[in-house]
Enzyme design. Structure first.
Site, PDB file in Angstrom:
ATOM      1  N   GLU A   1       0.954  -1.194   0.068  1.00 39.89           N
ATOM      2  CA  GLU A   1      -0.109   0.006  -0.026  1.00 39.89           C
ATOM      3  C   GLU A   1       0.814   1.404   0.178  1.00 39.89           C
ATOM      4  OE1 GLU A   1      -2.756  -0.593   3.253  1.00 39.89           O
ATOM      5  OE2 GLU A   1      -3.614  -2.141   2.083  1.00 39.89           O
TER       6      GLU A   1
ATOM      7  N   GLU B   1      -5.506 -10.706  -2.182  1.00 41.03           N
ATOM      8  CA  GLU B   1      -6.397 -10.684  -0.865  1.00 41.03           C
ATOM      9  C   GLU B   1      -7.914 -10.480  -1.086  1.00 41.03           C
ATOM     10  OE1 GLU B   1      -5.128  -7.365   1.753  1.00 41.03           O
ATOM     11  OE2 GLU B   1      -3.025  -7.765   1.094  1.00 41.03           O
TER      12      GLU B   1
HETATM   13  C1  XIL Z   1      -5.099  -7.278   8.249  1.00 44.45           C
HETATM   14  C2  XIL Z   1      -5.538  -8.726   8.732  1.00 44.45           C
HETATM   15  O1  XIL Z   1      -6.355  -9.351   8.063  1.00 44.45           O
HETATM   16  C3  XIL Z   1      -6.160  -8.498  10.153  1.00 44.45           C
HETATM   17  O2  XIL Z   1      -6.246  -9.611  10.888  1.00 44.45           O
HETATM   18  C4  XIL Z   1      -5.276  -7.569  10.834  1.00 44.45           C
HETATM   19  O3  XIL Z   1      -5.947  -7.094  12.098  1.00 44.45           O
HETATM   20  C5  XIL Z   1      -4.903  -6.056   9.812  1.00 44.45           C
HETATM   21  O4  XIL Z   1      -4.724  -6.494   8.635  1.00 44.45           O
HETATM   22  N1  XIL Z   1      -4.812  -5.181   3.222  1.00 44.45           N
HETATM   23  C6  XIL Z   1      -3.821  -5.693   3.784  1.00 44.45           C
HETATM   24  C7  XIL Z   1      -3.572  -6.751   5.028  1.00 44.45           C
HETATM   25  O5  XIL Z   1      -2.665  -5.636   2.983  1.00 44.45           O
HETATM   26  O6  XIL Z   1      -2.514  -6.859   5.732  1.00 44.45           O
HETATM   27  C8  XIL Z   1      -4.906  -6.454   5.935  1.00 44.45           C
HETATM   28  O7  XIL Z   1      -4.552  -7.578   6.794  1.00 44.45           O
HETATM   29  C9  XIL Z   1      -6.181  -6.371   5.318  1.00 44.45           C
HETATM   30  C10 XIL Z   1      -6.229  -5.323   4.068  1.00 44.45           C
END
Ligand code: XIL
Length: 481
Positions: free
Chosen positions: A283, A388
């Site tokens: 990000e 994701e």
């Molecule tokens: C999220 C996890 O799923 C959660 O369990 C944690 O509390 C916070 O991070 N985009 C991303 C991930 O790149 O790292 C994030 O993961 C979700 C959104």
């Protein structure tokens, strides 16, 4: 504002919806970790970050002001409901042109995420929201189109068996200790990642201390079940996500660079030969192509990104290295800047092998622009990872929202459409694979730690680990059905 148009969103509406998706993903990303409900059933929901997580604040005209993503989280950002209330939320998102990031940085990003094809339909092709006679799930919410169920094989075949590329799941280490979770992961997935076990805070909690136990357990599970590993993430560009000790570190630019190098070298070398690919930076770019105002950006300038890739490459020349972000699937300046980084790295002799598209998406979003942008990155020769993946359905729905049969089927179709599209637009040799962010709706991160947010249904398996239409839609893409 309610969306009342028939089958097409206006260009403006579309842009707004794209924006709210950015905002949504952004705020979800910034959530702090909460223990899985399943693991701590009596623990009350942690609302410590309620200021950025309260869905109520995300709706209406506040949606664009730093909390809008929460509308995505709890009440909003996804699903059929978005057809009704999405525009309202999205519209305010644009009005505020904000995101958590904007608020965080104290500056507003340009409102940018224009769709690549203005005026294209925003409803699922073949699934117009206004199909005459389609059932209306809740008074005041839009109709969910009646779609047929996915064809299903006589027995549930492993998802991975239908694909030439790795199909991954991001797991939570503690959940791997639950048999139904572990069995689902090992049966259906050929690659594993972790939601948080490789992140800085997990592996490097203080300056001279590395704690690899959790990530090692994830890797051990992969090895036991003959799975590949994609690790996430060496750096996360949001200030809220690197540990406090890092943010409080004192030193000049050289000291900061050394800090980053030590972390990357130590972590990547620890997993050398066991982890095939890494998200190196997560990000880094916001809406409008603006650099996320992270500690790394402030201390090292935008070149921190290329430096991070250089260090990772030195630490493990075999590993494939990814730039991971959300929302670039809708194009615009964000996508452009990510591609600029790839070009600039190349000029400096540093290889960025691939791009990760998070694709935390929402049921009503159109798949076409996603394909256009996957292709744009693929045309650069990059490996493409949908990193994701999940499809939220709850946007605009009440806290107690339950998945209807029609939405379940529409979600199955959407999974199929996106997975088939990926297979079509990304050349085989560049298909790094598709990773879902979690396994079961029960433990999806959409359903953790946020007020009123435990009724979303974004994943392939239901709360009892039974395959949903989403699973069969994904599978059928692989089977060509
Ligand atoms: C999220 C996890 O799923 C959660 O369990 C944690 O509390 C916070 O991070 N985009 C991303 C991930 O790149 O790292 C994030 O993961 C979700 C959104």
């Amino acid at each position: 504002m309610r969306f009342t148009g028939p089958t097409y969103l206006t260009q403006r509406s579309f842009r707004l919806v794209a924006l709210v998706t950015f905002i949504f993903a952004s705020s979800l990303s910034s959530c702090s970790s909460s223990l899985e409900e399943e693991l701590a059933p009596t623990k009350p929901k942690e609302n410590s970050s309620v200021d950025v997580k309260d869905p109520a604040k995300g709706s209406g005209s506040d949606a664009g002001q730093g909390t809008s993503g929460q509308s995505g989280e709890g009440e909003g950002s996804s699903g059929e409901g978005a057809a009704g209330s999405g525009e309202g939320a999205a519209g305010s998102g644009e009005g505020g042109s904000g995101s958590k990031d904007g608020a965080e940085d104290g500056k507003e990003p340009a409102s940018d995420p224009a769709p690549t094809k203005p005026g294209t339909p925003a409803t699922t092709p073949g699934a117009p929201a206004t199909t005459p006679g389609a059932p209306v799930t809740t008074p005041g919410t839009p109709a969910t189109p009646a779609l047929p169920a996915q064809p299903k094989p006589a027995t549930v075949v492993p998802l991975k068996s239908a694909f030439d590329f790795p199909v991954g799941a991001a797991v939570v280490k503690e959940l791997l200790e639950k048999p139904e979770y572990a069995n689902t992961v090992s049966k259906h997935f050929s690659r594993i990642g972790s939601e948080s076990d490789f992140k800085w805070g997990s592996v490097h909690p203080s300056k001279d201390k590395y704690t690899f136990a959790k990530a090692d357990a994830v890797v051990a599970f992969a090895q036991k079940h003959n799975m590949k590993v994609h690790a996430h993430t060496l750096l996360w560009a949001h200030d809220g996500n690197e540990p406090k000790w890092v943010k409080e570190f004192q030193g000049d630019a050289a000291a900061w660079e050394q800090l980053m190098k030590d972390h990357i070298y130590t972590v990547v070398k620890h997993f050398k030969g066991k982890v095939q690919s890494w998200d190196v930076v997560n990000e880094p770019i916001k809406e409008g192509g603006v650099y996320t105002n992270s500690i790394w950006y402030r201390k090292l300038g935008k070149d921190y990104i290329i430096k991070a890739f250089k260090f990772a490459q030195e630490a493990d020349p075999q590993a494939k290295l990814f730039l991971n972000d959300y929302g670039q699937e809708y194009g615009g300046k964000k996508m452009k800047e990510l591609l600029n980084i790839v070009d600039e790295a190349k000029k400096q002799g540093v290889k960025i092998h691939g791009m990760g598209f998070q694709l935390h998406t929402v049921l009503r979003m159109e798949a076409k622009p996603i394909m256009t942008n996957l292709k744009l990155a693929a045309d650069k020769g990059l490996l493409i990872h949908i990193s994701e993946f999940d499809i939220s359905v709850k946007y605009g729905m009440p806290a107690t929202f339950q998945l209807s049969d029609a939405m379940n089927k529409a979600q199955g179709e959407k999974y199929k459409e996106i997975v088939s599209g990926y297979m079509k637009v990304v050349p085989k040799s560049q298909q790094w694979g598709i990773t879902t962010w979690g396994v079961s709706d029960k433990t999806s991160y959409f359903n953790k730690g946020y007020p009123n947010s435990d009724h979303d249904y974004p994943l392939l398996f239901d709360r009892n680990y039974q395959p949903k239409e989403a699973f069969y839609g994904f599978l059928n893409a692989g089977l060509g059905k």
